[in-house]
Design a protein around this motif. Structure first.
Motif, PDB file in Angstrom:
ATOM      1  N   THR A   1      68.753 -14.810  59.751  1.00 22.86           N
ATOM      2  CA  THR A   1      67.921 -15.213  58.605  1.00 22.86           C
ATOM      3  C   THR A   1      68.496 -15.106  57.706  1.00 22.86           C
ATOM      4  OG1 THR A   1      65.719 -13.913  59.321  1.00 22.86           O
ATOM      5  CG2 THR A   1      65.995 -14.495  56.872  1.00 22.86           C
ATOM      6  N   ALA A   2      69.786 -14.524  56.743  1.00 25.23           N
ATOM      7  CA  ALA A   2      70.514 -14.736  55.363  1.00 25.23           C
ATOM      8  C   ALA A   2      71.214 -15.876  55.136  1.00 25.23           C
ATOM      9  CB  ALA A   2      71.504 -12.608  55.204  1.00 25.23           C
ATOM     10  N   GLU A   3      71.374 -16.281  56.316  1.00 30.78           N
ATOM     11  CA  GLU A   3      72.896 -16.925  56.607  1.00 30.78           C
ATOM     12  C   GLU A   3      71.582 -18.577  56.061  1.00 30.78           C
ATOM     13  OE1 GLU A   3      74.339 -16.878  60.303  1.00 30.78           O
ATOM     14  OE2 GLU A   3      75.974 -15.469  59.973  1.00 30.78           O
ATOM     15  N   THR A   4      71.283 -18.952  57.106  1.00 32.21           N
ATOM     16  CA  THR A   4      69.793 -19.467  56.690  1.00 32.21           C
ATOM     17  C   THR A   4      69.157 -19.880  56.113  1.00 32.21           C
ATOM     18  OG1 THR A   4      68.961 -19.251  59.139  1.00 32.21           O
ATOM     19  CG2 THR A   4      68.055 -20.649  57.168  1.00 32.21           C
ATOM     20  N   LYS A   5      69.620 -18.727  54.669  1.00 31.14           N
ATOM     21  CA  LYS A   5      68.551 -18.510  53.151  1.00 31.14           C
ATOM     22  C   LYS A   5      69.672 -18.903  52.724  1.00 31.14           C
ATOM     23  CE  LYS A   5      67.051 -16.341  49.253  1.00 31.14           C
ATOM     24  NZ  LYS A   5      66.767 -13.989  49.289  1.00 31.14           N
ATOM     25  N   VAL A   6      71.296 -19.065  52.833  1.00 29.45           N
ATOM     26  CA  VAL A   6      72.311 -19.438  51.925  1.00 29.45           C
ATOM     27  C   VAL A   6      72.484 -20.941  51.976  1.00 29.45           C
ATOM     28  CG1 VAL A   6      74.477 -19.516  51.534  1.00 29.45           C
ATOM     29  CG2 VAL A   6      73.296 -17.404  52.167  1.00 29.45           C
ATOM     30  N   THR A   7      72.368 -21.152  53.538  1.00 26.92           N
ATOM     31  CA  THR A   7      72.285 -22.981  53.656  1.00 26.92           C
ATOM     32  C   THR A   7      70.894 -23.248  53.102  1.00 26.92           C
ATOM     33  OG1 THR A   7      73.412 -22.077  55.749  1.00 26.92           O
ATOM     34  CG2 THR A   7      72.414 -24.558  55.613  1.00 26.92           C
ATOM     35  N   LEU A   8      70.506 -23.282  52.985  1.00 30.23           N
ATOM     36  CA  LEU A   8      69.117 -23.983  52.784  1.00 30.23           C
ATOM     37  C   LEU A   8      68.831 -24.087  51.256  1.00 30.23           C
ATOM     38  CD1 LEU A   8      65.560 -22.491  55.263  1.00 30.23           C
ATOM     39  CD2 LEU A   8      67.830 -25.152  55.048  1.00 30.23           C
ATOM     40  N   THR A   9      69.689 -22.928  50.502  1.00 31.68           N
ATOM     41  CA  THR A   9      70.147 -22.543  48.854  1.00 31.68           C
ATOM     42  C   THR A   9      70.981 -23.871  49.000  1.00 31.68           C
ATOM     43  OG1 THR A   9      68.879 -20.687  49.048  1.00 31.68           O
ATOM     44  CG2 THR A   9      70.186 -21.873  47.092  1.00 31.68           C
ATOM     45  N   LYS A  10      71.763 -23.891  49.208  1.00 36.05           N
ATOM     46  CA  LYS A  10      72.855 -24.906  49.093  1.00 36.05           C
ATOM     47  C   LYS A  10      71.970 -26.293  49.207  1.00 36.05           C
ATOM     48  CE  LYS A  10      77.071 -22.377  50.077  1.00 36.05           C
ATOM     49  NZ  LYS A  10      78.268 -22.507  51.044  1.00 36.05           N
ATOM     50  N   LEU A  11      71.444 -26.955  50.082  1.00 38.37           N
ATOM     51  CA  LEU A  11      70.935 -27.822  50.800  1.00 38.37           C
ATOM     52  C   LEU A  11      70.209 -28.258  49.209  1.00 38.37           C
ATOM     53  CD1 LEU A  11      70.525 -30.677  51.964  1.00 38.37           C
ATOM     54  CD2 LEU A  11      69.009 -28.836  54.162  1.00 38.37           C
ATOM     55  N   LYS A  12      68.915 -27.436  48.886  1.00 33.71           N
ATOM     56  CA  LYS A  12      67.992 -27.651  48.032  1.00 33.71           C
ATOM     57  C   LYS A  12      68.754 -28.394  46.206  1.00 33.71           C
ATOM     58  CE  LYS A  12      64.416 -25.184  45.194  1.00 33.71           C
ATOM     59  NZ  LYS A  12      63.518 -24.429  44.605  1.00 33.71           N
ATOM     60  N   LYS A  13      70.076 -27.563  46.350  1.00 32.93           N
ATOM     61  CA  LYS A  13      70.787 -27.599  44.847  1.00 32.93           C
ATOM     62  C   LYS A  13      71.234 -28.901  45.006  1.00 32.93           C
ATOM     63  CE  LYS A  13      74.575 -25.865  41.853  1.00 32.93           C
ATOM     64  NZ  LYS A  13      75.063 -24.448  41.556  1.00 32.93           N
ATOM     65  N   LEU A  14      71.776 -29.385  46.372  1.00 27.20           N
ATOM     66  CA  LEU A  14      72.756 -30.963  46.125  1.00 27.20           C
ATOM     67  C   LEU A  14      71.640 -31.581  46.241  1.00 27.20           C
ATOM     68  CD1 LEU A  14      74.617 -32.519  47.173  1.00 27.20           C
ATOM     69  CD2 LEU A  14      74.796 -31.898  49.299  1.00 27.20           C
ATOM     70  N   ILE A  15      70.613 -31.685  46.128  1.00 30.05           N
ATOM     71  CA  ILE A  15      69.486 -32.459  46.485  1.00 30.05           C
ATOM     72  C   ILE A  15      69.144 -32.845  45.306  1.00 30.05           C
ATOM     73  CG2 ILE A  15      66.962 -33.581  47.526  1.00 30.05           C
ATOM     74  CD1 ILE A  15      67.500 -31.770  49.767  1.00 30.05           C
ATOM     75  N   SER A  16      68.277 -32.495  44.313  1.00 31.03           N
ATOM     76  CA  SER A  16      68.358 -31.749  42.635  1.00 31.03           C
ATOM     77  C   SER A  16      69.789 -32.953  42.091  1.00 31.03           C
ATOM     78  CB  SER A  16      68.170 -30.728  42.296  1.00 31.03           C
ATOM     79  OG  SER A  16      67.452 -29.429  43.219  1.00 31.03           O
ATOM     80  N   GLU A  17      70.594 -32.226  42.298  1.00 31.07           N
ATOM     81  CA  GLU A  17      71.925 -33.195  41.299  1.00 31.07           C
ATOM     82  C   GLU A  17      71.471 -34.605  41.618  1.00 31.07           C
ATOM     83  OE1 GLU A  17      75.381 -30.682  42.679  1.00 31.07           O
ATOM     84  OE2 GLU A  17      75.053 -29.641  41.360  1.00 31.07           O
ATOM     85  N   GLU A  18      71.307 -34.779  42.730  1.00 27.49           N
ATOM     86  CA  GLU A  18      71.040 -35.827  43.280  1.00 27.49           C
ATOM     87  C   GLU A  18      70.499 -37.219  42.929  1.00 27.49           C
ATOM     88  OE1 GLU A  18      71.532 -36.467  47.680  1.00 27.49           O
ATOM     89  OE2 GLU A  18      73.350 -36.419  48.137  1.00 27.49           O
ATOM     90  N   ASP A  19      69.334 -36.466  42.905  1.00 28.24           N
ATOM     91  CA  ASP A  19      68.406 -37.231  41.724  1.00 28.24           C
ATOM     92  C   ASP A  19      68.469 -37.091  40.561  1.00 28.24           C
ATOM     93  OD1 ASP A  19      66.699 -36.619  44.180  1.00 28.24           O
ATOM     94  OD2 ASP A  19      65.308 -35.153  43.913  1.00 28.24           O
ATOM     95  N   GLY A  20      68.752 -37.022  39.812  1.00 26.71           N
ATOM     96  CA  GLY A  20      69.855 -35.933  38.684  1.00 26.71           C
ATOM     97  C   GLY A  20      70.157 -38.005  38.466  1.00 26.71           C
ATOM     98  N   ASP A  21      71.547 -38.410  39.225  1.00 24.92           N
ATOM     99  CA  ASP A  21      71.878 -38.609  38.681  1.00 24.92           C
ATOM    100  C   ASP A  21      71.373 -40.188  39.027  1.00 24.92           C
ATOM    101  OD1 ASP A  21      73.955 -37.071  38.465  1.00 24.92           O
ATOM    102  OD2 ASP A  21      74.690 -37.230  40.345  1.00 24.92           O
ATOM    103  N   ILE A  22      70.512 -40.661  39.185  1.00 26.43           N
ATOM    104  CA  ILE A  22      69.987 -41.722  40.488  1.00 26.43           C
ATOM    105  C   ILE A  22      68.234 -41.713  38.344  1.00 26.43           C
ATOM    106  CG2 ILE A  22      67.505 -42.462  41.423  1.00 26.43           C
ATOM    107  CD1 ILE A  22      68.470 -41.209  43.847  1.00 26.43           C
ATOM    108  N   LYS A  23      68.620 -41.767  38.039  1.00 26.76           N
ATOM    109  CA  LYS A  23      67.428 -41.580  36.494  1.00 26.76           C
ATOM    110  C   LYS A  23      68.217 -41.679  35.593  1.00 26.76           C
ATOM    111  CE  LYS A  23      64.281 -37.941  37.721  1.00 26.76           C
ATOM    112  NZ  LYS A  23      63.802 -36.033  37.133  1.00 26.76           N
TER     113      LYS A  23
END
Length: 572
Positions: free
Chosen positions: A550-572
């Motif tokens: 469960t801990a490993e899954t949480k770390v991975t999902l957090t990284k994925l969420k952050k990556l998606i957020s940065e991509e959305d900012g560049d597009i704007k």
């Protein structure tokens, strides 16, 4: 017509009535006594001895009371034994008591006795009999007619004093007068039925005594009164044994007769048997069914005085000087006082030897020595008893030794074959008896431990406790490891026998099963505990693994969420 019998509901199966019945006229079936009238001689002795007072005697009391309430004249004729049957200092008080009950006149039956004495003498003068038997007692008359009919030819064919006096009263007062006989005899009730032209009703002294009590009449408190008619004295002595033949105009010196007076049915039957067999001849016999004569009659009051006291009182009364008192003003000629006696012979049962032996065998009377002839059943011999069974008059269960033997046999079977061990010990702790089961349980040979102290075999605190306290102890569990036994013990104190009965139920197998079951439960509980502990360990390991994943899954999902957020900012 059954004038006497027993109340079946009150009969307690004691056979006392049958033991006292001289002619065995009582049938006992289903443990209830019943008088068989065809065989009965109406002596009433069976009713007197009944300890349960289960007796039934048909009473004429209602008839008499109705007569007294009618317009008819009612005269009481009183048997002379009354002077001894009631507690009173003056016998003439009895006359007053009867008048208070409502009787119009009271006379003495002894008047009839005087006339009968004359008739006896007249008959003896006119006939040359080989033997002579008096006939004043109805029960002995029935006895001869039913059981010794060959002797009827010796019976004087004369009515009794009661019937003679009844006829005299009817002639004096007119045929419409009602005559009530009062006396100590039950068989007079039967005699009155056969002589209804002379006697209208019969009461016993006991019935009249009860009537006095219910009417609150105390004889002692009354004044004395004379009889309306009374005897000259000789007739009064009829109730006393020997008085009848003493008044005959014959005696042993001026005749060929030997005088014999008998009272009581045993003696009567003995005499009649000897006459019947021809071994006794040239006798003049006065025969009375009751011991002591009429003085000992079964119809006397229950609270009566002793036989000899009554006899003395009657003797004193019969010897009174009555010359100055009004006596028998009867015309005594023209009475028909003759009576015809007829054979009513009781058929004797006729069973084969084989039938009788078969019944006796069923009663355990196989050998001659088995025939105790104890009479407890009411019959004199075992053979008579067997004959009564075949005749439907008795049951085999009435044989006391047979039933006792049967009961003992059943007891022995139970004692021998019960699965429980049984010891009987006395108050000194000595073994008196033990059964085969007890012998097997404690590996005893034969009677090796009889008459030995029980503590040498059974070292048991509960036995001592019951012994010391003289009480019964139930349901105690005792172990005897040396015999491989576990016992459930009941110790019963038999107070009357002064014995202790120890009943032992072997529960060794049951105890072993309990132990085995207990061990099985412990093993099962241990196994269940191990399973539970193992499951806990597995659960904990699984939980640990789930936590890391469960801990490993949480770390991975957090990284994925952050990556998606940065991509959305560049597009704007």
């Amino acid at each position: 017509m059954n004038l006497i019998n027993f109340h079946s509901n009150d009969c307690k199966n004691c056979y006392k009535c049958l033991r006292h019945c001289n002619v065995k006229a009582i049938k006992i079936l289903d443990d209830k006594a019943e008088i068989i009238e065809d065989k009965c001689i109406a002596c009433g002795h069976c009713l007197v001895v009944c300890p349960q007072e289960a007796r039934y005697i048909k009473s004429d009391m209602d008839i008499v009371k109705n007569l007294l309430n009618s317009k008819d004249k009612v005269v009481a004729t009183i048997a002379p034994s009354f002077a001894g049957s009631f507690k009173m200092d003056n016998p003439y008080k009895f006359v007053t008591a009867l008048k208070k009950l409502g009787f119009d006149a009271v006379e003495e039956t002894a008047i009839g006795a005087n006339l009968i004495t004359k008739e006896y003498n007249k008959f003896i003068d006119e006939n040359n009999l080989e033997n002579i038997i008096t006939t004043c007692c109805p029960s002995t008359n029935y006895l001869i007619e039913k059981y010794y009919p060959s002797l009827i030819k010796y019976m004087m064919p004369i009515v009794s004093p009661m019937v003679a006096h009844g006829k005299m009263i009817k002639k004096k007062y007119g045929e419409d007068v009602k005559v009530v006989f009062i006396g100590p005899c039950i068989s007079k009730k039967y005699e009155a039925i056969d002589n209804s032209e002379a006697i209208d009703a019969v009461l016993t002294f006991e019935e009249v005594n009860q009537w006095f009590e219910h009417s609150e009449i105390s004889i002692e408190d009354l004044e004395a009164s004379n009889f309306d008619e009374q005897s000259d004295g000789e007739g009064r002595s009829y109730p006393i044994v020997g008085s009848i033949i003493s008044q005959l105009n014959i005696n042993e010196e001026n005749s060929n007769y030997n005088f014999i007076k008998v009272d009581g049915l045993d003696k009567c039957r003995e005499l009649l048997k000897e006459l019947d067999s021809g071994n006794l001849n040239n006798v003049c016999v006065e025969i009375n069914a009751c011991v002591g004569g009429c003085i000992g009659g079964p119809g006397n009051p229950k609270n009566q005085e002793g036989l000899f006291v009554r006899k003395n009182k009657v003797k004193k009364y019969s010897s009174k000087d009555v010359k100055n008192i009004k006596t028998q003003t009867y015309e005594i000629e023209g009475f028909d006082l003759r009576k015809k006696f007829s054979s009513n012979e009781v058929a004797k049962p006729d069973f084969s030897y084989e039938q009788i032996r078969n019944v006796m065998s069923q009663m355990g009377k196989v050998e001659k020595t088995d025939e105790l002839n104890c009479g407890a059943c009411g019959y004199d011999t075992c053979k008579e008893k067997a004959t009564a069974v075949l005749a439907g008059m008795s049951e085999m269960t009435m044989c006391v030794p047979y039933m006792r033997s049967k009961a003992e046999s059943m007891t022995n079977i139970i004692f021998e074959y019960t699965p429980n061990g049984i010891f009987l010990i006395d108050e000194n702790l000595i073994i008196k008896e033990y059964n085969p089961t007890a012998a097997r349980m404690f590996m005893l040979k034969n009677n090796a431990f009889k008459e030995k102290n029980v503590l040498t075999l059974l070292n048991d605190d509960y036995i001592m406790e019951a012994h010391d306290k003289k009480e019964t102890i139930f349901g105690k569990v005792v172990k005897y490891p040396q015999y491989g036994l576990t016992i459930r013990e009941n110790i019963i104190y038999l107070e009357e026998e002064k014995l202790f009965m120890i009943i032992m139920n072997d529960i060794s197998i049951e105890e072993k099963r309990k132990i085995q079951f207990g061990n099985m439960k412990e093993e099962t509980m241990e196994a269940a505990q191990k399973v539970i502990e193992k499951q806990m360990r597995v659960a904990q390991e699984i939980a640990s693994l789930l936590g890391e994943t469960t801990a490993e899954t949480k770390v991975t999902l957090t990284k994925l969420k952050k990556l998606i957020s940065e991509e959305d900012g560049d597009i704007k």
